[in-house]
Design an enzyme around this catalytic site. Structure first.
Site, PDB file in Angstrom:
ATOM      1  N   HIS A 101     -11.124  -1.734   4.659  1.00 46.77           N
ATOM      2  CA  HIS A 101     -10.857  -1.290   6.029  1.00 46.77           C
ATOM      3  C   HIS A 101     -11.459   0.074   6.353  1.00 46.77           C
ATOM      4  CE1 HIS A 101      -8.009   0.620   3.433  1.00 46.77           C
ATOM      5  NE2 HIS A 101      -7.703   1.461   4.383  1.00 46.77           N
ATOM      6  N   ASP A 102     -12.086   0.718   5.371  1.00 48.36           N
ATOM      7  CA  ASP A 102     -12.708   2.027   5.617  1.00 48.36           C
ATOM      8  C   ASP A 102     -14.229   1.953   5.636  1.00 48.36           C
ATOM      9  OD1 ASP A 102     -10.228   3.350   5.545  1.00 48.36           O
ATOM     10  OD2 ASP A 102     -10.331   3.545   3.366  1.00 48.36           O
TER      11      ASP A 102
ATOM     12  N   ASP B 174      -2.980   4.867  -2.294  1.00 48.38           N
ATOM     13  CA  ASP B 174      -3.878   5.583  -1.394  1.00 48.38           C
ATOM     14  C   ASP B 174      -4.267   6.949  -1.966  1.00 48.38           C
ATOM     15  OD1 ASP B 174      -4.829   5.315   1.482  1.00 48.38           O
ATOM     16  OD2 ASP B 174      -3.966   7.318   1.530  1.00 48.38           O
TER      17      ASP B 174
ATOM     18  N   ASP C 204       0.859  -1.179   0.000  1.00 54.35           N
ATOM     19  CA  ASP C 204       0.000   0.000   0.000  1.00 54.35           C
ATOM     20  C   ASP C 204       0.897   1.231   0.000  1.00 54.35           C
ATOM     21  OD1 ASP C 204      -2.193   1.742   0.494  1.00 54.35           O
ATOM     22  OD2 ASP C 204      -3.195   0.138   1.609  1.00 54.35           O
TER      23      ASP C 204
ATOM     24  N   GLU D 176      -6.785   3.952  -5.500  1.00 54.36           N
ATOM     25  CA  GLU D 176      -7.932   4.376  -4.707  1.00 54.36           C
ATOM     26  C   GLU D 176      -8.298   5.762  -5.214  1.00 54.36           C
ATOM     27  OE1 GLU D 176      -9.468   5.092  -0.132  1.00 54.36           O
ATOM     28  OE2 GLU D 176      -7.563   5.894  -0.751  1.00 54.36           O
TER      29      GLU D 176
HETATM   30  C1  GLC Z   1      -7.401   6.067   2.401  1.00 49.62           C
HETATM   31  C2  GLC Z   1      -7.238   4.883   3.308  1.00 49.62           C
HETATM   32  C3  GLC Z   1      -7.710   5.249   4.667  1.00 49.62           C
HETATM   33  C4  GLC Z   1      -6.850   6.377   5.176  1.00 49.62           C
HETATM   34  C5  GLC Z   1      -6.872   7.561   4.211  1.00 49.62           C
HETATM   35  C6  GLC Z   1      -5.764   8.526   4.498  1.00 49.62           C
HETATM   36  O1  GLC Z   1      -8.724   6.391   2.203  1.00 49.62           O
HETATM   37  O2  GLC Z   1      -7.922   3.777   2.780  1.00 49.62           O
HETATM   38  O3  GLC Z   1      -7.682   4.180   5.568  1.00 49.62           O
HETATM   39  O4  GLC Z   1      -7.311   6.797   6.423  1.00 49.62           O
HETATM   40  O5  GLC Z   1      -6.684   7.164   2.877  1.00 49.62           O
HETATM   41  O6  GLC Z   1      -4.524   7.968   4.161  1.00 49.62           O
END
Ligand code: GLC
Length: 537
Positions: free
Chosen positions: A323-324, A196, A100, A261
């Protein structure tokens, strides 16, 4: 198998959240050696690629999404040697490893930021985004994303939370430093990266104010929120160029997976993959489907839209949890029969499936009070009563979907020998766990294992084109995956009632329950929430 496509378009992805997978040293926190011990589980389940949420050095204010050293490992997870061993151990088992990469921001504890904030004149002074005055931009978590640093008497920009300052990619040194980190891990043998908040990396060079929008909160389908459209801080054209530049870096190391993402609607997120050819990121998440409704009509429309926006040479990703977000089975009121249909769709439709650890056994969210949340997003809003978020159907406390993996009906679900784990284990672990489901052919776990096996056996499932099968009842979703090595027909029943319809029969490759299958010649029967895969005779 013919392998018409690059591996990253054929693969299946399992997401591990390292803090919650397996604790090998009894401190209540998962770790790399623990993951190594459990790799056979993932291999035997049948996934081909593992994506690890960050395990780099970090103050853990956002549990690893705040990195203070990109080429070292957080001590609670292990050492660099452990990470190298993990890479080797994944490869030994014939799987791929995806890390990641948080390129958008570092931790405020990163030495780069400490130096940058120390004065207006230091070698890293413009490695981050500094302004004398804030503009109207809102952070992704609400409220202004500008934060004052008295040392410089200036504000820095943070897309997410204040301890995650955004890097300034308009400074070529920053881009080079981050590409060097990417190369560091590629040299160590990793097979790719999940990226990310990749669409937040570039901001408008002139810092123009965002326009007004009638939208209180951003949603999976519409990033406008907090009464503005994020025109100047998300999805800038430079971001699409960065996707291609990053691809050129990873191309030097062979076929590597780059999974973005990103958010902002399908027209926009497609742009990260390249205009006509596959020369940008190799995959992007489509988060709109996280808000799915469990009906055949919903998925018919979804797949239609996805096929329209991600035709070959592109490949969509099917993802229902991470995980979010809340665990996918929460949307199904905990109904395992529906979960089987959902994952059967995910593993047979044209796309790369991405499954969050624990989904394969139907792990539920753990209800946790906002007041004691560890998640910094939840802590930001902890003064607001929890029911408000329930009413808004918002999963504000991400702790709820990050609880320890439920291995067996044992103390701490067999995750850890500690008296207390970093987040509590779900009370249902006595019956929702991997060990009990492994022994049970009717379980969700075994269903997913069989489907992954079929996917490895039939090139049609990983590589085939998708065509609709018409003439089935409205609650049935039916499609064909066509491939020169053999074509498969897939039928899914989204209703609790049995259904019967005309179809030329074929050889049964897979069925969800004993009720599903071809009847007397020319008809197919599916039990309630049934599912069937037929090979052309
Ligand atoms: C992404 C991650 C999340 C994190 C955010 C800031 O959305 O999936 O878990 O808190 O970015 O890095």
């Amino acid at each position: 198998m013919s392998n018409r496509l690059p591996w990253y378009h054929r693969t299946t992805i399992y997401q591990i959240y390292p803090r919650s997978f397996y604790d090998s040293n009894g401190d209540g926190i998962g770790d790399l050696r623990g993951i190594i011990q459990k790799l056979d589980y993932v291999r035997d389940l049948g996934f081909e690629t593992i994506w690890f949420s960050p395990f780099f050095a970090s103050p853990q204010q956002d549990f690893g999404y705040d990195i203070s050293d990109y080429t070292n490992i957080a001590p609670e997870y292990g050492t660099l040697e452990d990470a190298l061993e993990l890479i080797a151990a994944v490869h030994q088992r014939g799987m791929k490893i995806v890390l990641d990469m948080v390129m958008n921001h570092t931790s405020s504890e990163h030495p780069w930021f400490k130096e940058s904030r120390s004065s207006r004149h230091n070698p890293k002074a413009d490695w981050y985004i500094w302004r004398d005055r804030p503009n109207n931009w809102k952070s992704l978590t609400g409220g202004s994303g500008w934060h004052y640093a008295p040392e410089r008497k200036q504000y820095y920009w943070a897309s997410f939370l204040p301890f995650q300052p955004d890097l300034n990619y308009r400074n070529p040194q920053v881009k080079q430093a981050m590409f060097d980190i990417v190369r560091f891990w590629l040299e160590k043998g990793v097979d790719g990266f999940r990226l990310d908040i990749f669409n937040a990396i570039y901001k408008d060079a002139a810092f123009r104010d965002n326009p007004f929008a009638w939208s209180l909160l951003p949603s999976e389908s519409n990033p406008a929120g907090f009464f503005q459209r994020p025109e100047y801080n998300l999805n800038l054209p430079e971001n699409f160029i960065l996707a291609r530049e990053l691809r050129q870096v990873t191309n030097q190391f062979g076929e590597k997976l780059l999974l973005g993402e990103v958010s902002g609607g399908r027209e926009i997120i497609r742009k990260f993959l390249g205009e006509e050819v596959n020369d940008g990121l190799t995959l992007v998440f489509d988060f709109e489907m996280m808000a799915f409704t469990f009906t055949a009509a919903y998925f018919r429309r979804l797949i239609g839209e996805i096929e329209k926006h991600f035709p070959p040479p592109f490949m969509p990703v099917y993802v229902f949890s991470n995980h979010d977000r809340q665990r996918s089975i929460e949307r199904l009121n905990g109904d395992v029969r529906k979960a089987k249909v959902l994952h059967m769709l995910q593993l047979t439709v044209r796309g790369v499936p991405c499954m969050y650890y624990g989904e394969e056994i139907g792990m539920r969210n753990v209800r946790l009070p906002l007041s004691t949340a560890l998640d910094p997003l939840a802590r930001k809003y902890r003064a607001i009563p929890g029911f408000v978020f329930d009413l808004l159907k918002m999963n504000i406390n991400r702790d709820e979907a990050r609880t320890p993996m439920q291995w067996e009906a044992a103390p701490q679900a067999g995750f850890s020998s500690a008296a207390q784990t970093w987040l509590p284990v779900h009370a249902n672990h006595t019956f929702v766990n991997a060990a009990s489901q492994s022994a049970n052919p009717d379980s969700l776990l075994e269903t997913i294992r069989q489907l992954l096996k079929a996917r490895r056996q039939w090139a049609a499932l990983s590589e085939g084109d998708l065509e609709w099968i018409g003439g089935t009842p409205p609650d049935i979703l039916a499609y064909r995956r066509t491939h020169p090595e053999g074509t498969l027909s897939i039928f899914l029943n989204f209703s609790p009632q049995g259904q019967s319809f005309a179809f030329e029969t074929g050889k049964v490759v897979f069925k969800l329950s004993a009720d599903d299958g071809p009847e007397q010649s020319g008809r197919i029967h599916l039990g309630g929430y049934g599912g069937l895969i037929l090979a052309a005779p």
